[in-house]
Write an enzyme that holds these catalytic residues in place. Structure first.
Site, short mmCIF file in Angstrom:
data_model
loop_
_atom_site.label_atom_id
_atom_site.label_comp_id
_atom_site.label_asym_id
_atom_site.label_seq_id
_atom_site.Cartn_x
_atom_site.Cartn_y
_atom_site.Cartn_z
N TYR A 11 46.76 44.49 24.22
CA TYR A 11 47.02 45.61 25.14
C TYR A 11 46.51 46.92 24.54
O TYR A 11 45.80 47.69 25.19
CB TYR A 11 48.52 45.67 25.41
CG TYR A 11 48.97 46.74 26.38
CD1 TYR A 11 48.93 46.53 27.75
CD2 TYR A 11 49.47 47.96 25.92
CE1 TYR A 11 49.36 47.51 28.65
CE2 TYR A 11 49.91 48.95 26.81
CZ TYR A 11 49.85 48.71 28.17
OH TYR A 11 50.28 49.68 29.04
N ASP B 204 46.11 45.61 45.46
CA ASP B 204 46.85 44.89 44.41
C ASP B 204 46.53 43.42 44.61
O ASP B 204 45.83 43.06 45.57
CB ASP B 204 48.36 45.18 44.49
CG ASP B 204 49.01 45.13 43.11
OD1 ASP B 204 48.91 44.07 42.45
OD2 ASP B 204 49.58 46.13 42.68
N THR C 295 59.40 50.86 35.24
CA THR C 295 58.66 50.07 36.23
C THR C 295 58.94 48.59 35.95
O THR C 295 59.50 48.25 34.89
CB THR C 295 57.13 50.30 36.11
OG1 THR C 295 56.69 49.71 34.87
CG2 THR C 295 56.76 51.78 36.13
N LYS D 292 43.47 49.32 25.97
CA LYS D 292 43.72 50.70 26.40
C LYS D 292 42.89 51.68 25.56
O LYS D 292 42.44 52.71 26.08
CB LYS D 292 45.21 51.03 26.31
CG LYS D 292 46.08 50.23 27.29
CD LYS D 292 45.78 50.54 28.75
CE LYS D 292 46.77 49.90 29.70
NZ LYS D 292 46.49 50.21 31.11
N ASP E 131 42.09 40.66 43.22
CA ASP E 131 42.41 40.46 41.80
C ASP E 131 41.28 41.12 41.02
O ASP E 131 40.10 40.75 41.19
CB ASP E 131 42.48 38.96 41.52
CG ASP E 131 42.92 38.68 40.09
OD1 ASP E 131 42.55 39.45 39.18
OD2 ASP E 131 43.62 37.68 39.87
N VAL E 132 41.61 42.07 40.16
CA VAL E 132 40.56 42.82 39.47
C VAL E 132 39.81 42.00 38.41
O VAL E 132 38.82 42.46 37.86
CB VAL E 132 41.08 44.14 38.84
CG1 VAL E 132 41.66 45.06 39.91
CG2 VAL E 132 42.09 43.88 37.72
#
Ligand code: NAD
Length: 266
Positions: A157, A38, A192, A161, A64-65
């Site tokens: 978003y 993460d 979450t 996706k 960090d991706v």
């Protein structure tokens, strides 16, 4: 059902929170060796500590991706710690820029796509060679109900996706003959920190309690979620763990909905 993944090596991104953390825990419970990653080293360490009952089968390396160099460092750390991966679960993601299309600026688009679509691309590019070497592998991307049912106030978003579904389908075609199966899981409205934040904003803007914000959100915006509640991260993780397993040996290029019926179509 025995998932038969004892000693398989897994990497879970977004693993210090929510669905990623629940997935890491589910894979560990099945006997896999799991690397958590993460972006924040402190919260990552806390998450690894919470899984310490699994001893030396738990590892943690931050990255960090959105940062290609950090992802490459992560690859080297993972290879040093566990060797080639068998399982890759990409859960890292953000809700990202919100508002109607004309209200979202370029930076909002760039960042949301960078995390939610290019993040999985970077992670997959880094770990694919090792996954291919093993002759048995599983990749699961956490997509979203939004991929096929876009909501007009979160289009970056949704678009990211939707891209992820396409990416997974394409990968599934290329690598299945090598034993590497690729699938997606599309949750809806899981309890979450991501939806906590959305519901906190909603409760403040409507001047209602947090619980009332959830209730009215379900009634107004998710009318087909017949169970009438948020999902639990564990309810997603169980499906992810299945797709990461031997039990899913004939499942490839699929998108599993874990959404209590939120998508209205069959
Ligand atoms: P979460 O906020 O609990 O977890 C997301 C994790 O991703 C966090 O730990 C965060 O630090 C990490 N992350 C964010 N940006 C990152 C970056 N640049 N580099 C590395 N890590 C980064 O949220 P969650 O609900 O567990 O979300 C997990 C996945 O599930 C996401 O991809 C999300 O889009 C998807 N999803 C969630 C829901 C829901 O209702 N919660 C619904 C559909 C899809």
């Amino acid at each position: 059902m025995d998932l038969n993944i004892r000693n398989r090596k897994a990497l879970v991104t977004g693993a210090d929170s929510g669905i990623g953390f629940a997935t890491a825990r589910a894979l560990l419970a099945e006997g896999a060796e799991v690397v958590l990653t993460d972006k924040d080293p402190d919260t990552l360490r806390d998450a690894a500590d919470r899984l310490s009952e699994h001893g030396d089968r738990v590892h943690g390396f931050d990255a960090d991706v959105t940062d290609a160099e950090a992802v490459d460092r992560l690859r080297r750390s993972v290879e040093d710690a566990v060797g080639d991966l068998d399982i890759l679960v990409h859960s890292a993601g953000i809700h990202g820029a919100g508002g109607l299309f004309h209200e979202i600026n370029q930076e909002g688009w760039d960042h949301t796509i960078d995390v939610n679509l290019m993040g999985p691309v970077r992670i997959t590019r880094a770990f694919l060679p090792g996954l291919r070497r093993g002759g048995w592998g599983r990749i699961v991307f956490i997509a979203s109900e939004d991929a096929v049912q876009p909501y007009d106030d979160e289009l970056p978003y949704c678009a990211a996706k939707a891209g992820l579904l396409s990416l997974a389908k394409g990968l599934s075609r290329t690598y299945a003959s090598e034993g590497l199966l690729v699938n997606t899981v599309s949750p809806a409205f899981i309890a979450t920190p991501m939806t906590d934040e959305m519901m906190t904003e909603r409760s403040e803007s409507l001047g209602v309690s947090f619980d009332e914000a959830i209730r009215s959100f379900l009634a107004d915006q998710r009318p087909f979620m017949e169970l009438g509640r948020r999902g639990r991260p564990e309810e997603v993780a169980q499906v992810v763990a299945f797709l990461c397993s031997d039990a899913a040996s004939f499942v490839n290029g699929s998108n599993y909905r874990v959404d209590a019926g939120s998508i209205a179509t069959i």
